[in-house]
Scaffold this motif. Structure first.
Motif, mmCIF file in Angstrom:
data_model
loop_
_atom_site.group_PDB
_atom_site.id
_atom_site.type_symbol
_atom_site.label_atom_id
_atom_site.label_comp_id
_atom_site.label_asym_id
_atom_site.label_seq_id
_atom_site.Cartn_x
_atom_site.Cartn_y
_atom_site.Cartn_z
ATOM 1 N N LEU A 45 47.868 52.092 39.932
ATOM 2 C CA LEU A 45 47.354 52.118 38.563
ATOM 3 C C LEU A 45 46.471 50.921 38.251
ATOM 4 O O LEU A 45 45.450 51.043 37.569
ATOM 5 C CB LEU A 45 48.520 52.182 37.573
ATOM 6 C CG LEU A 45 48.149 52.268 36.086
ATOM 7 C CD1 LEU A 45 47.406 53.565 35.796
ATOM 8 C CD2 LEU A 45 49.403 52.171 35.213
ATOM 9 N N ASN A 46 46.828 49.753 38.766
ATOM 10 C CA ASN A 46 46.065 48.526 38.494
ATOM 11 C C ASN A 46 45.177 48.121 39.667
ATOM 12 O O ASN A 46 44.806 46.960 39.803
ATOM 13 C CB ASN A 46 47.027 47.382 38.146
ATOM 14 C CG ASN A 46 47.794 47.652 36.868
ATOM 15 O OD1 ASN A 46 47.202 48.086 35.875
ATOM 16 N ND2 ASN A 46 49.098 47.434 36.885
ATOM 17 N N GLY A 47 44.847 49.088 40.500
ATOM 18 C CA GLY A 47 43.944 48.815 41.611
ATOM 19 C C GLY A 47 44.672 48.577 42.925
ATOM 20 O O GLY A 47 45.888 48.364 42.959
ATOM 21 N N VAL A 48 43.905 48.589 44.003
ATOM 22 C CA VAL A 48 44.458 48.427 45.347
ATOM 23 C C VAL A 48 45.055 47.036 45.543
ATOM 24 O O VAL A 48 46.119 46.879 46.138
ATOM 25 C CB VAL A 48 43.358 48.696 46.402
ATOM 26 C CG1 VAL A 48 43.829 48.275 47.791
ATOM 27 C CG2 VAL A 48 42.954 50.165 46.399
ATOM 28 N N ALA A 49 44.372 46.011 45.034
ATOM 29 C CA ALA A 49 44.791 44.628 45.275
ATOM 30 C C ALA A 49 46.176 44.325 44.710
ATOM 31 O O ALA A 49 46.893 43.466 45.221
ATOM 32 C CB ALA A 49 43.766 43.664 44.699
ATOM 33 N N ARG A 50 46.565 45.058 43.632
ATOM 34 C CA ARG A 50 47.846 44.782 42.977
ATOM 35 C C ARG A 50 48.914 45.820 43.304
ATOM 36 O O ARG A 50 50.013 45.781 42.738
ATOM 37 C CB ARG A 50 47.643 44.718 41.461
ATOM 38 C CG ARG A 50 46.715 43.587 41.024
ATOM 39 C CD ARG A 50 46.600 43.542 39.514
ATOM 40 N NE ARG A 50 45.711 42.478 39.064
ATOM 41 C CZ ARG A 50 45.448 42.210 37.788
ATOM 42 N NH1 ARG A 50 45.999 42.956 36.835
ATOM 43 N NH2 ARG A 50 44.623 41.234 37.464
#
Length: 546
Positions: free
Chosen positions: A451-456
């Motif tokens: 939901l908050n992107g790949v990095a997170r």
């Protein structure tokens, strides 16, 4: 007499030399050196299954793989590591995540720590190199970016990169949409007499992706390219058949029926590609008047012509040749077609297994794109839910389950001293399913984690690597995800789908990760399904988010 004596002496010396080299190979390479390497790693606390003369751990690996593949697999389980990478799963429990395993007389050190993986693939990537692919794989993937190293790889990558700029790829959206719509129309006769239709989607997606990959590779020459890639698809099928058989060293050189057919195909493919290249070069002035090439073939021809003109003053260190262009076309077809169709197949299976996520994805598509018109280039970037679902599919079912690098020099990796020539096996699938990295639901389908992107999504930025990471990140990943988004969006606009009773969940590896018994899916027109769809709320259930 002296001549006879001289000849006898020469024969004796030659025999001694042959015996010497044979003994050297047998004693040093196949016995002494492996023992020294085992001791080297053992002193550092790194162990593994014992080396066996000549065959290494091949027998144990084969046994573990056969046992895993022969056992029934839970129908809705995503805990596929014990089945797909059975040897890693088994020995990790005994020796820990870092251990040595022997493929013949070649040692491989397993590395599953994301921080060390970042060192290998990113921060110190110049100290490592890709190894040569298996001969059967190399035959179909070509000697392009996938296998090149050093300056030649960098030179080719620079030339090819513009093909995959997003601005260039967005120009393909109408072509992708029309290809999907055309293929879906083939279902209409069957749907006119029945409320639903069963499709083996893995084959259906292969045929679909071939079209767009051909267009991206050949541009204006895509008709000729279609014929060539049909031959390449036959070559891939032959290689797949060979993988099912027991490996016998040197077997690929024997004039068997399969080998002779493969050699004939290879010759025909190369001849056809050379013909297309020469035709494009002959009409190059006309093509340049139309703002230059945008396809892979055109960009490589443009580079080769430019280098030919400059060679008199400043010779290129690795000039683009006709052979290079041929091999890059083969590489791109293999990687582009196989990776994209693989992603589409597994995503469709997962959405059929998890209908709640299928409903949420469809609601998003209908809200962003409407129910009639195909997605536009402005719509694609707004399909966030579909992007999360694709990422979760790539996490659970990455097309490539492991990658290998070789140490170019003696070096230190973390606290471990690694001798030159050691191969480092990165078990991508194991990292993607690691609970310590992804949480207790690591073996569950939960797109909400992105939901908050790949990095997170995980507790380390390098924990997600379906297209690798670092300088050798797959150059075609934008094309693969763009095509997958468009294809699934159009299908979701028109159909609801579920698993066929014939589907058997059996992930297995044959070059890439694929469903062993195919992927039969039952599709039904959305208007006939009776399933309500909420186009106002796209909230993801809180319980689904890690």
């Amino acid at each position: 007499m002296n001549k006879i004596y001289y000849n006898s002496w020469c024969s004796l010396v030659a025999s001694i030399m042959v015996i010497y080299f044979l003994v050297k190979i047998i004693v040093i390479r196949l016995w002494w050196r492996p023992r020294m390497i085992e001791q080297h790693f053992s002193k550092q606390g790194i162990r593994g299954p014992s080396y066996h003369f000549f065959i290494g751990n091949a027998k144990e690996i084969g046994s573990l793989m056969f046992k895993a593949s022969s056992m029934p697999f839970p129908p809705f389980s995503h805990n596929i590591l014990p089945r797909v990478l059975s040897f890693y799963h088994h020995w990790k429990k005994i020796y820990g995540a870092t251990f040595v395993v022997w493929f013949g007389s070649t040692v491989r050190l397993t590395v599953a720590d994301p921080e060390l993986i970042r060192e290998i693939l990113c921060s110190k990537s110049e100290l490592y190199e890709k190894i040569q692919a298996h001969p059967l794989i190399k035959q179909v993937e070509g000697e392009g970016l996938l296998s090149l190293n050093g300056d030649k790889w960098a030179h080719h990558r620079k030339i090819i990169t513009p093909t995959f700029h997003m601005d260039n790829l967005k120009l393909l959206i109408p072509a992708v949409s029309s290809s999907v719509m055309e293929k879906l129309e083939n279902w209409l006769p069957e749907l006119s007499t029945s409320a639903e239709v069963e499709i083996e989607v893995s084959k259906w997606y292969q045929a679909l992706t071939e079209k767009i990959v051909t267009r991206t590779t050949f541009g204006s020459s895509n008709k000729e390219g279609t014929a060539i890639f049909k031959l390449q698809a036959q070559q891939t099928a032959l290689a797949s058949q060979a993988f099912h058989k027991v490996f016998i060293p040197g077997y690929r050189f024997l004039p068997t029926k399969r080998n002779m057919k493969s050699w004939k195909l290879d010759k025909k493919i190369k001849k056809s590609l050379v013909g297309v290249i020469e035709s494009r070069r002959a009409n190059w002035k006309d093509e340049m008047l139309e703002n230059g090439p945008r396809d892979l073939l055109g960009l490589m021809i443009q580079a080769s012509i430019k280098e030919e003109k400059q060679s008199y003053y400043s010779p290129a260190s690795s000039p683009i040749t006709v052979h290079d262009i041929v091999e890059e076309c083969k590489s791109f077809f293999f990687a582009g077609e196989q990776t994209t169709s693989n992603l589409l197949t597994w995503t469709t299976i997962l959405l059929a297994m998890h209908p709640e996520w299928q409903v949420m994805a469809r609601d998003e598509v209908l809200e962003v794109c409407g129910s009639r018109d195909p997605p536009t280039k402005d719509n694609v970037s707004k399909l966030k839910m579909l992007g999360m679902i694709l990422n979760e599919t790539l996490r659970l079912y990455p097309p490539v389950v492991a990658t290998i690098r070789r140490a170019k020099i003696d070096l230190e990796l973390g606290s471990c001293k690694v001798p030159r020539g050691t191969e480092l096996l990165i078990p991508i699938l194991a990292v993607h399913h690691d609970r310590a990295i992804w949480g207790n639901d690591a073996n569950e389908f939960n797109p909400g984690r992105f939901l908050n992107g790949v990095a997170r999504a995980a507790n380390h930025p390098v924990a997600f690597m379906p297209f690798s990471v670092g300088v050798r990140t797959c150059i075609g990943q934008n094309l693969a995800t763009l095509q997958a988004k468009l294809t699934l969006a159009i299908i979701l606009q028109k159909f609801t789908f579920r698993l066929s009773p014939q589907y058997q969940h059996a992930p297995t590896v044959l070059m890439l990760l694929y469903p062993q018994y195919g992927a039969p899916i039952i599709f039904q027109h959305l208007a006939q399904s009776g399933i309500p769809h909420n186009q106002e709320s796209l909230e993801i259930p809180t319980m689904c988010i890690y």
